[in-house]
Design a protein around this motif. Structure first.
Motif, mmCIF file in Angstrom:
data_model
loop_
_atom_site.group_PDB
_atom_site.id
_atom_site.type_symbol
_atom_site.label_atom_id
_atom_site.label_comp_id
_atom_site.label_asym_id
_atom_site.label_seq_id
_atom_site.Cartn_x
_atom_site.Cartn_y
_atom_site.Cartn_z
ATOM 1 N N GLU A 281 -16.413 -69.241 -16.217
ATOM 2 C CA GLU A 281 -16.875 -70.046 -17.362
ATOM 3 C C GLU A 281 -16.163 -71.396 -17.446
ATOM 4 O OE1 GLU A 281 -16.434 -66.498 -20.113
ATOM 5 O OE2 GLU A 281 -17.983 -67.677 -21.133
ATOM 6 N N ALA A 282 -14.932 -71.461 -16.927
ATOM 7 C CA ALA A 282 -14.183 -72.728 -16.963
ATOM 8 C C ALA A 282 -14.557 -73.631 -15.782
ATOM 9 C CB ALA A 282 -12.684 -72.446 -16.960
ATOM 10 N N ARG A 283 -15.560 -73.253 -15.005
ATOM 11 C CA ARG A 283 -16.062 -74.041 -13.874
ATOM 12 C C ARG A 283 -14.991 -74.205 -12.796
ATOM 13 N NH1 ARG A 283 -19.416 -78.615 -17.289
ATOM 14 N NH2 ARG A 283 -20.205 -79.236 -15.250
ATOM 15 N N LYS A 284 -14.103 -73.198 -12.701
ATOM 16 C CA LYS A 284 -13.026 -73.276 -11.697
ATOM 17 C C LYS A 284 -13.448 -72.694 -10.353
ATOM 18 C CE LYS A 284 -9.085 -73.041 -14.836
ATOM 19 N NZ LYS A 284 -8.069 -72.131 -15.413
ATOM 20 N N THR A 285 -14.570 -71.987 -10.307
ATOM 21 C CA THR A 285 -14.948 -71.298 -9.064
ATOM 22 C C THR A 285 -15.920 -72.147 -8.253
ATOM 23 O OG1 THR A 285 -16.842 -70.173 -10.057
ATOM 24 C CG2 THR A 285 -14.715 -69.057 -10.224
ATOM 25 N N THR A 286 -15.980 -71.853 -6.954
ATOM 26 C CA THR A 286 -17.036 -72.387 -6.089
ATOM 27 C C THR A 286 -17.600 -71.210 -5.305
ATOM 28 O OG1 THR A 286 -15.453 -72.836 -4.318
ATOM 29 C CG2 THR A 286 -15.960 -74.668 -5.811
ATOM 30 N N GLY A 287 -18.792 -71.379 -4.755
ATOM 31 C CA GLY A 287 -19.392 -70.318 -3.946
ATOM 32 C C GLY A 287 -19.436 -68.993 -4.692
ATOM 33 N N SER A 288 -19.297 -67.906 -3.926
ATOM 34 C CA SER A 288 -19.430 -66.559 -4.504
ATOM 35 C C SER A 288 -18.075 -65.976 -4.874
ATOM 36 C CB SER A 288 -20.095 -65.624 -3.501
ATOM 37 O OG SER A 288 -21.399 -66.042 -3.211
ATOM 38 N N THR A 289 -18.103 -65.057 -5.815
ATOM 39 C CA THR A 289 -16.899 -64.342 -6.260
ATOM 40 C C THR A 289 -17.184 -62.854 -6.149
ATOM 41 O OG1 THR A 289 -16.412 -66.104 -7.836
ATOM 42 C CG2 THR A 289 -15.340 -63.961 -8.216
ATOM 43 N N ILE A 290 -16.220 -62.110 -5.594
ATOM 44 C CA ILE A 290 -16.403 -60.652 -5.589
ATOM 45 C C ILE A 290 -15.269 -59.957 -6.322
ATOM 46 C CG2 ILE A 290 -17.892 -60.413 -3.567
ATOM 47 C CD1 ILE A 290 -15.346 -59.525 -2.091
ATOM 48 N N LEU A 291 -15.619 -58.784 -6.837
ATOM 49 C CA LEU A 291 -14.650 -57.887 -7.464
ATOM 50 C C LEU A 291 -14.355 -56.796 -6.438
ATOM 51 C CD1 LEU A 291 -16.403 -57.605 -10.951
ATOM 52 C CD2 LEU A 291 -14.526 -59.135 -10.317
ATOM 53 N N THR A 292 -13.064 -56.581 -6.167
ATOM 54 C CA THR A 292 -12.690 -55.621 -5.130
ATOM 55 C C THR A 292 -12.252 -54.301 -5.758
ATOM 56 O OG1 THR A 292 -10.426 -56.462 -5.089
ATOM 57 C CG2 THR A 292 -11.969 -57.469 -3.550
ATOM 58 N N LEU A 293 -12.340 -53.241 -4.947
ATOM 59 C CA LEU A 293 -11.994 -51.889 -5.406
ATOM 60 C C LEU A 293 -10.804 -51.376 -4.615
ATOM 61 C CD1 LEU A 293 -15.695 -50.943 -5.465
ATOM 62 C CD2 LEU A 293 -14.220 -50.815 -7.473
ATOM 63 N N PRO A 294 -9.991 -50.517 -5.224
ATOM 64 C CA PRO A 294 -8.811 -50.022 -4.521
ATOM 65 C C PRO A 294 -9.212 -49.268 -3.251
ATOM 66 C CG PRO A 294 -8.884 -49.144 -6.773
ATOM 67 C CD PRO A 294 -10.132 -49.951 -6.567
#
Ligand code: NDP
Length: 328
Positions: free
Chosen positions: A315-328
């Motif tokens: 939301e703060a526009r800090k990301t570029t491209g894709s973001t993933i959430l990782t699992l243990p």
């Protein structure tokens, strides 16, 4: 039971809570998938805030990749043990494992990793339908100019590369000079920092005063008016998101005054409303990714338990491209 992120009410990132929820056997037409990676999307923010309301409590998230653990009656395109990825309704991907409709779940080619699968299904299928199915009256030909807002984001970087494959002259907008450079490095023909420059004036310069055939606008409220000024007569305004807020009501007469413009509000889920359509679009996406013509930029990774920070950064526009959430 499985670990999942739930919200009990709409609100800020602090509503995202790690909890245990039951996971059942799949009914007819469903599968159970054990995630290896989960995709983060701006639509998750709309679900969290309530811009797109959900019944509570809710597990949000629309994208993931993993291994099929169980298959319900009537599901013939997936088997236990298959690698798979999806963009799907209803929301519910922020979890270790889930039961879900099989229709939008596709076998993931061996050449594509779980992380890439989770990072690209919702964003890549969206870029696919925008560039190939959401067309102006004259169609799109190589050499045509199109304008793509937020082009350094998840959908945006895929669209930049795919537009180059199609021979389009994609004019990118993005919120910083660094993001503009990223869009250019990924196939945009031109890039405009729309926080510091008048993008409609720049588009007119770039196109010799004619304007573009299509504007792809996921920013919404902040870009709507100026975007209409970027179109050539009979051009298409393809609205597909509201990152800055929803577009306010507008008078259709303005479309006539600006050159008999067309407006459409697109959503992926109209395009993937059948198994056949989903698979055809996914095959197209898998082909451009497996061939290396489109690269999926996994620029951010967060543990599932750190999803609050992931939402804050998006939301703060800090990301570029894709973001993933990782699992243990
Ligand atoms: P992005 O990675 O593109 O992130 C959103 C980007 O929007 C930000 O990085 C930012 O880029 C830009 N932005 C402009 N104004 C704002 C603002 N006020 N607050 C926050 N961000 C802003 O997200 P996704 O790739 O997940 O999605 C891109 C868009 O496409 C979203 O609007 C999403 O809802 C939409 N979408 C629509 C679909 C559909 O079928 N209708 C399907 C998939 C996505 P910058 O700093 O460069 O301006």
């Amino acid at each position: 039971m499985t670990r999942a992120i739930q919200i009990r009410q709409h609100g800020g990132p602090e509503e995202l809570e790690l909890t245990d929820v039951p996971v059942s056997e799949p009914a007819a037409g469903q599968v159970r998938i054990r995630h290896r990676a989960i995709g983060l999307n701006f639509i998750d923010v709309y679900h969290r805030t309530g811009l797109y309301p959900l019944p509570m409590p809710a597990t949000i998230g629309m994208e993931g990749a993993g291994v099929i653990e169980a298959v319900g009656e009537g599901v013939t395109h997936l088997q236990v043990g298959d690698r798979a990825a999806y963009a799907s309704m209803p929301p519910g991907s922020y979890c270790e494992a889930r039961v879900m409709p099989a229709m939008n779940v596709c076998k993931l080619p061996d050449a594509i990793s779980f992380e890439t699968g989770a990072a690209m299904m919702l964003k890549g299928l969206t870029a696919q339908y925008l560039l190939k199915k959401t067309l102006p009256v004259e169609g799109l030909q190589p050499g045509d100019h199109v304008l793509f807002h937020a082009a350094a984001g998840g959908v945006g970087l895929i669209a930049c590369q795919w537009a180059r494959v199609l021979g389009l002259q994609l004019i990118a907008t993005a919120g910083s000079d660094e993001k503009c450079q990223l869009a250019l490095a990924n196939g945009a023909a031109h890039a405009i920092n729309y926080r510091t420059e008048d993008f409609a004036a720049r588009v007119k310069d770039i196109t010799g005063g004619r304007g573009v055939k299509v504007v792809y606008d996921s920013v919404g409220k902040d870009t709507w008016d100026q975007s209409l000024d970027c179109l050539r007569p009979f051009g298409l305004m393809a609205s597909f998101g509201n990152a800055s807020g929803p577009v306010p009501p507008f008078a259709p007469g303005a479309l006539g005054a600006k050159g008999s413009l067309y407006v459409t509000r697109q959503t992926l889920f109209s395009h993937i409303s059948s198994r056949q359509a989903t698979q055809a679009m996914a095959d197209d996406l898998f082909a451009v990714v497996a061939s290396g013509q489109v690269k999926i930029h996994m620029a951010q990774r967060y543990a599932l338990a750190d999803v609050q920070q992931a939402h804050r950064d998006l939301e703060a526009r800090k990301t570029t491209g894709s973001t993933i959430l990782t699992l243990p």
